[in-house]
Design a protein around this motif. Structure first.
Motif, mmCIF file in Angstrom:
data_model
loop_
_atom_site.group_PDB
_atom_site.id
_atom_site.type_symbol
_atom_site.label_atom_id
_atom_site.label_comp_id
_atom_site.label_asym_id
_atom_site.label_seq_id
_atom_site.Cartn_x
_atom_site.Cartn_y
_atom_site.Cartn_z
ATOM 1 N N GLU A 102 0.828 -1.209 0.000
ATOM 2 C CA GLU A 102 0.000 0.000 0.000
ATOM 3 C C GLU A 102 0.858 1.252 0.000
ATOM 4 O O GLU A 102 0.527 2.233 -0.667
ATOM 5 C CB GLU A 102 -0.935 -0.010 1.209
ATOM 6 C CG GLU A 102 -2.053 -1.016 1.097
ATOM 7 C CD GLU A 102 -2.891 -1.118 2.362
ATOM 8 O OE1 GLU A 102 -2.615 -0.387 3.340
ATOM 9 O OE2 GLU A 102 -3.815 -1.953 2.374
ATOM 10 N N GLY A 103 1.980 1.223 0.721
ATOM 11 C CA GLY A 103 2.890 2.369 0.726
ATOM 12 C C GLY A 103 3.495 2.612 -0.639
ATOM 13 O O GLY A 103 3.626 3.753 -1.091
ATOM 14 N N THR A 104 3.860 1.540 -1.329
ATOM 15 C CA THR A 104 4.408 1.654 -2.681
ATOM 16 C C THR A 104 3.356 2.195 -3.640
ATOM 17 O O THR A 104 3.658 3.035 -4.491
ATOM 18 C CB THR A 104 4.897 0.270 -3.169
ATOM 19 O OG1 THR A 104 5.839 -0.232 -2.248
ATOM 20 C CG2 THR A 104 5.520 0.359 -4.536
ATOM 21 N N GLN A 105 2.128 1.748 -3.511
ATOM 22 C CA GLN A 105 1.047 2.225 -4.374
ATOM 23 C C GLN A 105 0.809 3.717 -4.160
ATOM 24 O O GLN A 105 0.598 4.454 -5.118
ATOM 25 C CB GLN A 105 -0.244 1.437 -4.105
ATOM 26 C CG GLN A 105 -1.383 1.790 -5.025
ATOM 27 C CD GLN A 105 -1.082 1.484 -6.488
ATOM 28 O OE1 GLN A 105 -0.380 0.535 -6.799
ATOM 29 N NE2 GLN A 105 -1.591 2.301 -7.382
ATOM 30 N N GLN A 106 0.850 4.170 -2.915
ATOM 31 C CA GLN A 106 0.668 5.590 -2.636
ATOM 32 C C GLN A 106 1.798 6.412 -3.240
ATOM 33 O O GLN A 106 1.580 7.503 -3.767
ATOM 34 C CB GLN A 106 0.567 5.828 -1.133
ATOM 35 C CG GLN A 106 -0.716 5.316 -0.530
ATOM 36 C CD GLN A 106 -0.731 5.433 0.984
ATOM 37 O OE1 GLN A 106 0.243 5.832 1.594
ATOM 38 N NE2 GLN A 106 -1.870 5.083 1.571
ATOM 39 N N PHE A 143 1.395 9.255 -6.121
ATOM 40 C CA PHE A 143 1.952 10.586 -5.893
ATOM 41 C C PHE A 143 2.851 11.000 -7.058
ATOM 42 O O PHE A 143 2.780 12.140 -7.528
ATOM 43 C CB PHE A 143 2.737 10.599 -4.574
ATOM 44 C CG PHE A 143 3.424 11.895 -4.302
ATOM 45 C CD1 PHE A 143 2.694 13.011 -3.909
ATOM 46 C CD2 PHE A 143 4.795 12.007 -4.454
ATOM 47 C CE1 PHE A 143 3.327 14.218 -3.667
ATOM 48 C CE2 PHE A 143 5.435 13.209 -4.218
ATOM 49 C CZ PHE A 143 4.707 14.318 -3.825
ATOM 50 N N MET A 144 3.686 10.067 -7.536
ATOM 51 C CA MET A 144 4.581 10.383 -8.655
ATOM 52 C C MET A 144 3.782 10.674 -9.925
ATOM 53 O O MET A 144 4.111 11.609 -10.666
ATOM 54 C CB MET A 144 5.548 9.217 -8.899
ATOM 55 C CG MET A 144 6.584 9.038 -7.811
ATOM 56 S SD MET A 144 7.660 10.460 -7.634
ATOM 57 C CE MET A 144 8.537 10.401 -9.163
ATOM 58 N N ILE A 145 2.737 9.905 -10.208
ATOM 59 C CA ILE A 145 1.899 10.140 -11.388
ATOM 60 C C ILE A 145 1.235 11.505 -11.289
ATOM 61 O O ILE A 145 1.201 12.267 -12.265
ATOM 62 C CB ILE A 145 0.865 9.012 -11.550
ATOM 63 C CG1 ILE A 145 1.568 7.710 -11.941
ATOM 64 C CG2 ILE A 145 -0.198 9.384 -12.581
ATOM 65 C CD1 ILE A 145 0.665 6.495 -11.917
ATOM 66 N N ARG A 146 0.709 11.846 -10.115
ATOM 67 C CA ARG A 146 0.070 13.140 -9.921
ATOM 68 C C ARG A 146 1.080 14.274 -10.087
ATOM 69 O O ARG A 146 0.785 15.310 -10.693
ATOM 70 C CB ARG A 146 -0.557 13.194 -8.518
ATOM 71 C CG ARG A 146 -1.600 14.260 -8.372
ATOM 72 C CD ARG A 146 -2.359 14.230 -7.031
ATOM 73 N NE ARG A 146 -2.665 12.892 -6.554
ATOM 74 C CZ ARG A 146 -2.190 12.377 -5.411
ATOM 75 N NH1 ARG A 146 -1.399 13.071 -4.636
ATOM 76 N NH2 ARG A 146 -2.517 11.147 -5.036
ATOM 77 N N GLN A 147 2.294 14.097 -9.589
ATOM 78 C CA GLN A 147 3.323 15.119 -9.693
ATOM 79 C C GLN A 147 3.746 15.325 -11.151
ATOM 80 O O GLN A 147 3.919 16.457 -11.608
ATOM 81 C CB GLN A 147 4.523 14.716 -8.836
ATOM 82 C CG GLN A 147 5.524 15.818 -8.642
ATOM 83 C CD GLN A 147 6.617 15.412 -7.674
ATOM 84 O OE1 GLN A 147 6.848 14.219 -7.459
ATOM 85 N NE2 GLN A 147 7.286 16.394 -7.116
ATOM 86 N N ILE A 148 3.895 14.235 -11.901
ATOM 87 C CA ILE A 148 4.255 14.340 -13.321
ATOM 88 C C ILE A 148 3.135 15.024 -14.101
ATOM 89 O O ILE A 148 3.390 15.881 -14.956
ATOM 90 C CB ILE A 148 4.567 12.942 -13.910
ATOM 91 C CG1 ILE A 148 5.875 12.421 -13.324
ATOM 92 C CG2 ILE A 148 4.646 12.984 -15.426
ATOM 93 C CD1 ILE A 148 6.173 10.974 -13.650
ATOM 94 N N SER A 149 1.899 14.676 -13.797
ATOM 95 C CA SER A 149 0.762 15.292 -14.461
ATOM 96 C C SER A 149 0.689 16.791 -14.159
ATOM 97 O O SER A 149 0.460 17.597 -15.061
ATOM 98 C CB SER A 149 -0.529 14.601 -14.016
ATOM 99 O OG SER A 149 -1.655 15.226 -14.565
ATOM 100 N N ASP A 150 0.890 17.166 -12.913
ATOM 101 C CA ASP A 150 0.888 18.586 -12.548
ATOM 102 C C ASP A 150 2.039 19.323 -13.227
ATOM 103 O O ASP A 150 1.876 20.470 -13.671
ATOM 104 C CB ASP A 150 1.001 18.749 -11.030
ATOM 105 C CG ASP A 150 -0.243 18.308 -10.284
ATOM 106 O OD1 ASP A 150 -1.305 18.124 -10.953
ATOM 107 O OD2 ASP A 150 -0.180 18.120 -9.051
ATOM 108 N N ASN A 151 3.178 18.680 -13.338
ATOM 109 C CA ASN A 151 4.349 19.282 -13.994
ATOM 110 C C ASN A 151 4.069 19.511 -15.469
ATOM 111 O O ASN A 151 4.416 20.547 -16.038
ATOM 112 C CB ASN A 151 5.573 18.375 -13.786
ATOM 113 C CG ASN A 151 6.863 19.094 -14.065
ATOM 114 O OD1 ASN A 151 6.892 20.311 -14.190
ATOM 115 N ND2 ASN A 151 7.938 18.333 -14.150
ATOM 116 N N LYS A 152 3.416 18.529 -16.127
ATOM 117 C CA LYS A 152 3.050 18.685 -17.538
ATOM 118 C C LYS A 152 2.065 19.831 -17.716
ATOM 119 O O LYS A 152 2.185 20.635 -18.642
ATOM 120 C CB LYS A 152 2.437 17.395 -18.076
ATOM 121 C CG LYS A 152 3.428 16.323 -18.414
ATOM 122 C CD LYS A 152 2.701 15.117 -19.006
ATOM 123 C CE LYS A 152 3.656 14.007 -19.331
ATOM 124 N NZ LYS A 152 2.962 12.828 -19.872
#
Length: 135
Positions: free
Chosen positions: A113-117, A121-130
């Motif tokens: 579950e920690g790895t999934q979170q 978080f990384m996907i959301r950060q990349i999306s926000d960066n784009k």
């Protein structure tokens, strides 16, 4: 969930400690109080590992965590009856294969579950960066 697993493990140890102490008590009642050279070796071992509820609980805990070998602990029980040795093997089997695997599963599930979170978080950060570079 981990607290409940620990409580279940404690109850398992407590139940079997009562059982083995009750088995050892009639054998120990006839022994002399200091139990030095008068006692037979299996009676001294019975006193050492199964002489009280606290000793029985410590023995059972040490048996499943590698603190003591199974044979010296179970041999005095086998001297009384082979059935009691089989009960000890049942305790080891239930505790190691069922309860400790539940606790291990809890830690594995927490790590997954920690790895999934972290991945979310990384996907959301990349999306926000784009989005920031597009605007």
């Amino acid at each position: 969930a981990l607290v409940w697993a620990m409580i279940l493990l404690g109850m398992n140890i407590y139940f079997f400690a009562i059982l083995f102490t009750q088995i050892a008590t009639p054998e120990l009642l006839g022994l002399p109080s200091p139990c030095n050279e008068v006692c037979e070796p299996h009676q001294a071992a019975l006193m050492k590992y199964w002489g009280s509820l606290q000793l029985s609980m410590l023995t059972l805990f040490a048996s499943v965590t590698g603190g003591v070998d199974w044979w010296p602990v179970s041999e005095p029980l086998m001297q009384i009856s082979v059935v009691y040795m089989l009960m000890f093997v049942l305790y080891i089997s239930v505790t190691v294969f069922a309860m400790l695997n539940v606790i291990t599963g809890f830690f594995c599930q927490s790590a997954i579950e920690g790895t999934q979170q972290d991945r979310d978080f990384m996907i959301r950060q990349i999306s926000d960066n784009k989005q920031m570079h597009i605007n």
